[in-house]
Structure formats: structure tokens, C-alpha cells
Design a protein around this motif. Structure first.
Motif, PDB file in Angstrom:
ATOM      1  N   THR A   1       0.909  -1.253   0.225  1.00 38.46           N
ATOM      2  CA  THR A   1       0.027  -0.269  -0.031  1.00 38.46           C
ATOM      3  C   THR A   1       0.981   1.223  -0.060  1.00 38.46           C
ATOM      4  OG1 THR A   1      -1.759  -1.340   1.018  1.00 38.46           O
ATOM      5  CG2 THR A   1      -1.940   1.186   1.237  1.00 38.46           C
ATOM      6  N   LYS A   2       1.872   1.140   0.889  1.00 39.52           N
ATOM      7  CA  LYS A   2       2.819   2.150   1.000  1.00 39.52           C
ATOM      8  C   LYS A   2       3.658   2.537  -0.500  1.00 39.52           C
ATOM      9  CE  LYS A   2       3.582   2.116   5.736  1.00 39.52           C
ATOM     10  NZ  LYS A   2       4.676   1.768   6.853  1.00 39.52           N
ATOM     11  N   CYS A   3       3.993   1.317  -0.863  1.00 36.10           N
ATOM     12  CA  CYS A   3       4.585   1.280  -2.348  1.00 36.10           C
ATOM     13  C   CYS A   3       3.773   1.828  -3.274  1.00 36.10           C
ATOM     14  CB  CYS A   3       5.142  -0.407  -2.410  1.00 36.10           C
ATOM     15  SG  CYS A   3       5.766  -0.228  -4.173  1.00 36.10           S
ATOM     16  N   LEU A   4       2.601   1.588  -3.440  1.00 31.12           N
ATOM     17  CA  LEU A   4       1.716   1.907  -4.376  1.00 31.12           C
ATOM     18  C   LEU A   4       1.422   3.582  -4.223  1.00 31.12           C
ATOM     19  CD1 LEU A   4      -0.391   1.581  -6.490  1.00 31.12           C
ATOM     20  CD2 LEU A   4      -2.151   1.239  -5.036  1.00 31.12           C
ATOM     21  N   GLU A   5       1.487   4.221  -3.106  1.00 33.25           N
ATOM     22  CA  GLU A   5       1.325   5.652  -3.133  1.00 33.25           C
ATOM     23  C   GLU A   5       2.578   6.267  -3.516  1.00 33.25           C
ATOM     24  OE1 GLU A   5       0.112   7.226   0.703  1.00 33.25           O
ATOM     25  OE2 GLU A   5      -1.313   5.852   0.648  1.00 33.25           O
ATOM     26  N   ASP A   6       3.752   5.689  -3.391  1.00 31.76           N
ATOM     27  CA  ASP A   6       5.083   6.115  -3.653  1.00 31.76           C
ATOM     28  C   ASP A   6       5.290   6.114  -5.190  1.00 31.76           C
ATOM     29  OD1 ASP A   6       5.907   7.408  -1.323  1.00 31.76           O
ATOM     30  OD2 ASP A   6       7.197   5.456  -0.664  1.00 31.76           O
TER      31      ASP A   6
ATOM     32  N   ALA B   1       4.013   0.509 -11.305  1.00 33.99           N
ATOM     33  CA  ALA B   1       2.830   0.652 -10.661  1.00 33.99           C
ATOM     34  C   ALA B   1       1.735  -0.290 -10.993  1.00 33.99           C
ATOM     35  CB  ALA B   1       2.254   1.996 -11.170  1.00 33.99           C
ATOM     36  N   ASP B   2       1.896  -0.846 -12.208  1.00 33.37           N
ATOM     37  CA  ASP B   2       0.752  -1.889 -12.771  1.00 33.37           C
ATOM     38  C   ASP B   2       1.053  -3.173 -11.959  1.00 33.37           C
ATOM     39  OD1 ASP B   2      -1.246  -2.733 -14.762  1.00 33.37           O
ATOM     40  OD2 ASP B   2       0.445  -4.238 -15.325  1.00 33.37           O
ATOM     41  N   ARG B   3       2.355  -3.531 -11.789  1.00 35.40           N
ATOM     42  CA  ARG B   3       2.723  -4.654 -10.868  1.00 35.40           C
ATOM     43  C   ARG B   3       2.455  -4.606  -9.701  1.00 35.40           C
ATOM     44  NH1 ARG B   3       7.760  -4.549 -11.808  1.00 35.40           N
ATOM     45  NH2 ARG B   3       8.630  -3.477 -10.051  1.00 35.40           N
ATOM     46  N   VAL B   4       2.493  -3.519  -8.841  1.00 34.33           N
ATOM     47  CA  VAL B   4       2.192  -3.271  -7.648  1.00 34.33           C
ATOM     48  C   VAL B   4       0.770  -3.372  -7.326  1.00 34.33           C
ATOM     49  CG1 VAL B   4       2.161  -2.030  -5.702  1.00 34.33           C
ATOM     50  CG2 VAL B   4       4.231  -2.077  -6.854  1.00 34.33           C
ATOM     51  N   LEU B   5      -0.028  -2.775  -8.500  1.00 30.20           N
ATOM     52  CA  LEU B   5      -1.655  -2.768  -8.269  1.00 30.20           C
ATOM     53  C   LEU B   5      -2.018  -4.093  -8.195  1.00 30.20           C
ATOM     54  CD1 LEU B   5      -2.731   0.485 -10.372  1.00 30.20           C
ATOM     55  CD2 LEU B   5      -3.320  -0.080  -8.234  1.00 30.20           C
ATOM     56  N   LYS B   6      -1.407  -4.805  -9.299  1.00 27.27           N
ATOM     57  CA  LYS B   6      -1.808  -6.419  -9.628  1.00 27.27           C
ATOM     58  C   LYS B   6      -1.609  -7.187  -8.317  1.00 27.27           C
ATOM     59  CE  LYS B   6      -1.704  -6.551 -14.360  1.00 27.27           C
ATOM     60  NZ  LYS B   6      -0.904  -6.994 -15.811  1.00 27.27           N
ATOM     61  N   ASP B   7      -0.334  -7.041  -7.814  1.00 25.63           N
ATOM     62  CA  ASP B   7      -0.057  -7.830  -6.348  1.00 25.63           C
ATOM     63  C   ASP B   7      -1.143  -7.591  -5.515  1.00 25.63           C
ATOM     64  OD1 ASP B   7       1.937  -9.026  -7.810  1.00 25.63           O
ATOM     65  OD2 ASP B   7       3.634  -7.819  -7.237  1.00 25.63           O
ATOM     66  N   LEU B   8      -1.254  -6.006  -5.105  1.00 23.15           N
ATOM     67  CA  LEU B   8      -2.104  -5.758  -4.267  1.00 23.15           C
ATOM     68  C   LEU B   8      -3.429  -6.417  -4.180  1.00 23.15           C
ATOM     69  CD1 LEU B   8      -1.913  -4.165  -1.468  1.00 23.15           C
ATOM     70  CD2 LEU B   8      -2.496  -2.190  -2.808  1.00 23.15           C
ATOM     71  N   GLY B   9      -3.954  -6.027  -5.490  1.00 19.45           N
ATOM     72  CA  GLY B   9      -5.377  -6.555  -5.886  1.00 19.45           C
ATOM     73  C   GLY B   9      -5.340  -7.999  -5.634  1.00 19.45           C
TER      74      GLY B   9
END
Length: 607
Positions: free
Chosen positions: A186-191, A210-218
Motif C-alpha cells: 500500500t505504501k509502495c503504491l502511493e510512492d 505501478a501496474d505490477r504493484v496494483l496487480k499484486d495488491l489486488g
């Protein structure tokens, strides 16, 4: 029909001497910029000549590295000798810059502990009013900690750097990378979102992260949520259209056979009551106990009454002392489990059915088709196509196998295979309108992917023939409308969506597509929202409508409304993959809003 997006094939990212790379910042002795290369969905091969060139460059690089290390060691010794002289320098900023330069030299030589000492010295002696310089020193020290894999120190130093310069892209990006390693998504996504915004969404490396982090978080959030979700029946329109996507569904066919049988029985009673009494009794016997629980489930299905009783009635049939419709009950119950998103229960019933002997081939092939779709949803592509192959082997004349396999091929953008499947489907079931419409769409996508302009025009015209032959098929008008949007023929696209709505006024998805057309065509965001709200009015369970309107609300600045809409879509999602996608949209919206507020930035709007 929505298609997927290509994925990135390769990224080579690097360091800049004073900008957005991965090495220490500042100083005339900094590294030269490396080229950033991005290849999207394209293969990359190195031949023998390339390998020879690589080895030659590698040998040269090793020699240069040795020379650089030797030179750096000598420079460091010289710097040490000069430290006594530096103490005579009165300007603290010059002292700080000198310490930073020594740190850069140690960093380049791979002596990260020594570089940390130098950057620490620079931080300690730098005047507090030189905020940008202090930010640079902290960021440089974070780069050295990163090389030592000391990620908590990376985060701490980048955070300090950002206290002095909250728009320092390099510090934001490095902190995001460390947070990703620490699984602080979540912090990573904001940064990384802040990085993308500050770069005007122009840096592919940042966008891919950003796309990778969004997918992992999702995926992470969906996995947790899906296990505790309350299954819901989809709308009656969705269930009806699902069954209509099969030309040879054995359950629907049994309904039609029962209706024909009842009509025949009535006719015999009316006209041949005495002479045909024995025939009527025999037909009643063949009805296999019309009062059985399974038969009552069929009556519910015939009336489009999908209030949850169908699963209960099938279970009652299977639990009875002498069940007469085991395979049929398993198939019908599994189908409704599938529609409710209860995939594990559906798979259990399909497994039981397919392990039985003597099952009608239309029942077993239908089960294989539906099981294949479940496996595809869970990412088991090989296993899904194995089920399709089994269905072909068991029931090679069943057009449904090819039709649904063609839809999967469309989804994964194997357009040539999709065309072959739909060709086979329409040959086996020439009167099945939906397959004809899907074939036209597959022909169009294939022509577009190959850049064949004449074939594109031909595929588009084939819709006219199909619609003329099947004027009551809403799918034909809706798919043709999407093709016409691609071709920028907006007036005609709108006409086709209107006709589709006339045929299926309770189909929310068509209203959504028409709303998106108005947005692209007229840039009328209010009219688009009105049409999508109409979609939710005619089908309160249209997940596509909530998702799309949520995206529009973000563009209108209504974050709270967008979050509410995305959460409704998440509650309606029928698979973990759908839920993960929706969480990604929600998280992206939330992160962008938070970052924009923190940085005082106005995001682009569609209004």
C-alpha cells in the motif's frame, strides 16, 4: 466482448548521474546516464555475433572496472591526505560537497560502507538552509544502503530526503522499490503513484512498476475477501443470457422436450382420449416422476425464477432415497454454483458427474465446457484447454464446445484460433445466432491484428449480413456497435446499441457500452453517467456498470462516490480474478487522490 492487453516483454532501467536513476546523485564524477529500453510484447534474441560482441564488451568492462577501482583507491588516498587542508575551508557547504564527492567515488568502486560514512559526514556538516543538498545526501546514502540490501535504512533515508524535498522523484522511486521488497504494497503504491504523477505518466518503467504493484495488491486483497464473501445470484437477465450462450444445453433442451410432451399429451386427451389412453399413460411414465425435486427445479427454471430454490431442489433430488436424475441434478446445481461464484462447489459437482458411467454425452460435454471456464478463471489455461479437448473427443458434433473455446481464444487474443473455432461452431449449428455474431467479431479482431484493411472492411460488412439473417439477436447489434466505435463510425454505432436495447431492455451492459460511446464521441461525461445509471436501474446487479461509473466518478473528482461504486462491484464479482481487477481500480483511484492532495496537484479531468 472485451479483449486483454499486451504485457511488457522487457525493461532495462538505470542510473543517472544527477537525475532519476539508481546511483548516487550529484557531482562531476557521477555516472553517465544509461539508456532506458522498453520493448512491449516483442521477442528479443541474441545471435552468435551478439554473444561474441557481449563477451568482448564484458572483458573490456572488467578491465575498466579494475582500472576504475585502482584509480578510485588512489583518489581516496589523495582525498585522505587533503582532509587536513579541507579543515581550513571555512564554507560548510563546500565541506559537505567534498564529502559527497568522496562518497560517490567509494560508491562507484563498490565500497558502500565507506560511501555511507562520507554521505553521513556531508549530512552532518551541511548548513540546514541548503535543503536540496541535504535531500541529495540522504538519497545518496539510501542508494548505498540499497546496495547492501538494508531496506529499512533505505526507507528511512528516502523519507528524510523527502522531508527536505517532497517532490524528489528519485527518493520516491527508491523508497517504493524498498517498500515492494518489504511487501509494504500500500505504501509502495502511493510512492510509485507519486512518481508517475510527477513524471506526467510518461515513464514506462514507473508505469510498469505501478501496474505490477496494483496487480499484486489486488490479488492479495481479493484472495482474503473472496474466501469470506457472501455468494449472490446474478440478475435474471445474466442467468438467462448465460443459458442462451449454449445451442445444445441439455437442461434447456429437456425443458423444450417437456413442453413438447405436454402439448402432445393435451392434444391426445382432446382428440383421442379413449383410443390413445395407453399412449398417454406411457408418456406420463416417461416423464420420470414429474413431482421429483429435479422436475420442480426445472419448473423454476422455465419460469425464470432464480431465487435460490434451484440449488436446494437439486440437492433434495440427490439426497433422496431413489434419485432419478443424478447426472442432471449435478449439472444444474454445478451451473448455479458457477453463476454464484462458488467455484469449489461447482468443481466438486462436475468431478462427481464426470466420474459417472453411462452419462449422456451432451451432459458430460456440457460439464466439461463449464469446468473449462472455471479453470480458465483460476489461471489454469492448459487444464482448461485439456477439458475442451476431452469435450471434443466425447461429443465432436457439439457446436457449443467450439463456440466457448472460441470465446476463450478471443479473450487471450489468439484470433486465428478463435476464427477456426467459430467457423466450426456455425457449421454445426447454422441457426445459432450468437455464434454467428461472435464469428464476425473474431474475423474483425483477426483482420485488425494483421493490419489487413480490406479484411477489416469485409469483417465489418459481415455483421450486416448476420444482423439481416438474425434480426432479433441483441448480441449481433452490440458487437457491431463496438466494432463501429473502433472504426470511428459513432452515429452508426449508436444506432446499433439502440436496436440492441430494444431487443433486450433489461441488459445493463448495452447501456454501459452506449454510455462509453457518448463519452468518446461527444465527450459528454454527464450523458455517459446518465446512461450507466440507467444500466444499474434496469439491472441492479450489473457489475460492469458500477465499475465503469466508478472510473468516471474519479475523472469527475468524486473519489468517495467512486470508492462506493467500486465496493459495490466487488460485492457482485463472481470470481477472485474479477475481484482482484476491481481492487486494483479502487486502490489506483485512492492512491492518486491521496498523492494529489499531499502534493497539491490537480489531476487531469475529462470534464
Amino acid at each position: 466482448m472485451a479483449t486483454g492487453r499486451p504485457t511488457a516483454a522487457g525493461v532495462v532501467a538505470a542510473v543517472s548521474g544527477d537525475g532519476d536513476g539508481g546511483g548516487p546523485a550529484g557531482g562531476s564524477g557521477g555516472w553517465s546516464k544509461w539508456q532506458i529500453a522498453l520493448v512491449v510484447a516483442a521477442p528479443f534474441a541474441v545471435g552468435a555475433a551478439g554473444l561474441w560482441f557481449y563477451r568482448k564488451r564484458l572483458a573490456a568492462a572488467k578491465k575498466k572496472l579494475n582500472d576504475d577501482v585502482k584509480t578510485t583507491e588512489e583518489n581516496a588516498k589523495t582525498d585522505a591526505k587533503d582532509e587536513g587542508n579541507e579543515s581550513q575551508v571555512k564554507d560548510p557547504l563546500q565541506l559537505a560537497q567534498s564529502a559527497k564527492n568522496r562518497g560517490n567515488k567509494y560508491f562507484k568502486a563498490g565500497r558502500f560502507d565507506k560511501s555511507i560514512e562520507c554521505y553521513t559526514e556531508a549530512i552532518n556538516v551541511c548548513p540546514p538552509e541548503n535543503r536540496d543538498d541535504i535531500a541529495t545526501f540522504y538519497q545518496n546514502r539510501a542508494a548505498a544502503y540499497e546496495q547492501l540490501k538494508s531496506y529499512s535504512n533505505v526507507v528511512a533515508d528516502c523519507t528524510k530526503a523527502l522531508e527536505y524535498n517532497n517532490r524528489y522523484v528519485k527518493a520516491l522511486y527508491r523508497r517504493a522499490k524498498a517498500e515492494e521488497v518489504q511487501n509494504e504494497l500500500t505504501k509502495c503504491l502511493e510512492d510509485i503513484t507519486a512518481v508517475c504523477i510527477l513524471e506526467n505518466f510518461s515513464n514506462q518503467t514507473s508505469l510498469l512498476m505501478a501496474d505490477r504493484v496494483l496487480k499484486d495488491l489486488g490479488h492479495s486483497r481479493a484472495k482474503e475477501k473472496f474466501q469470506t464473501r457472501e455468494p449472490k445470484d446474478p440478475s435474471a437477465q445474466f442467468i438467462r443470457n448465460y443459458f442462451y450462450s449454449f445451442a445444445n444445453d441439455p437442461i434447456i433442451n429437456s425443458l423444450q422436450e417437456d413442453e413438447t410432451r405436454q402439448e402432445t399429451k393435451a392434444m391426445l386427451h382432446d382428440h383421442h382420449e379413449d383410443d390413445e389412453k395407453e399412449k398417454v399413460e406411457e408418456m406420463e411414465k416417461e416423464s420420470n416422476h414429474s413431482k421429483s425435486s429435479y422436475k420442480r427445479a426445472l419448473q423454476q427454471l422455465r419460469k425464470h425464477d432464480y431465487n435460490g430454490d434451484i440449488i436446494r431442489l437439486c440437492t433434495s433430488e440427490l439426497d433422496s432415497d431413489q434419485p432419478n436424475f443424478i447426472a442432471e441434478s449435478l449439472l444444474l446445481r454445478a451451473t448455479f454454483y458457477l453463476l454464484r461464484g462458488e467455484s469449489n462447489k461447482a468443481l466438486d459437482d462436475f468431478e462427481k458427474l464426470l466420474s459417472m458411467n453411462g452419462v449422456d454425452k451432451r451432459i458430460s460435454s456440457n460439464a466439461l465446457i463449464k469446468r473449462a471456464s472455471l479453470k480458465m478463471q483460476s489461471g489454469q489455461q492448459v487444464e482448461a484447454f485439456n477439458d475442451f479437448n476431452l469435450a471434443v473427443a466425447q461429443d465432436p458434433e457439439n457446436s457449443d464446445v467450439y463456440h466457448h473455446k472460441g470465446q476463450i481464444h478471443l479473450l487471450i487474443e489468439r484470433y486465428d484460433e478463435a476464427v477456426k473455432d467459430f467457423d466450426k461452431s456455425v457449421i454445426l449449428s447454422p441457426g445459432f445466432a450468437v455464434a454467428h455474431a461472435q464469428k464476425c467479431y473474431a474475423d474483425y479482431r483477426l483482420a485488425m491484428s494483421m493490419g489487413m484493411e480490406s479484411a477489416v472492411e469485409s469483417a465489418a460488412k459481415s455483421f450486416e449480413t448476420t444482423i439481416s439473417k438474425f434480426p432479433d439477436c441483441a448480441e449481433g447489434y452490440a458487437l457491431y456497435g463496438q466494432v463501429l466505435i473502433d472504426m470511428k463510425n459513432f452515429d452508426k454505432a449508436d444506432e446499433n446499441f439502440k436496436k440492441a436495447i430494444q431487443i433486450e431492455p433489461d441488459n445493463g451492459s448495452i447501456y454501459v457500452h452506449r454510455g462509453l460511446l457518448r463519452l468518446q464521441w461527444k465527450q459528454d461525461i454527464d450523458e455517459a453517467a446518465r446512461l450507466i445509471e440507467k444500466a444499474m436501474e434496469v439491472d441492479s446487479k450489473c457489475e460492469f456498470a458500477y465499475e465503469t461509473l466508478g472510473t468516471i466518478e474519479i475523472q469527475r473528482g468524486g473519489l468517495d462516490k467512486a470508492v462506493e461504486l467500486f465496493n459495490k462491484a466487488i460485492d457482485l464479482s463472481r470470481s477472485e480474478a474479477e475481484m482482484a481487477h476491481l481492487y486494483s481500480l479502487l486502490d489506483a483511484a485512492t492512491a492518486q487522490a491521496k498523492v494529489a492532495q499531499r502534493l497539491g496537484i490537480q489531476l487531469p479531468s475529462m470534464m
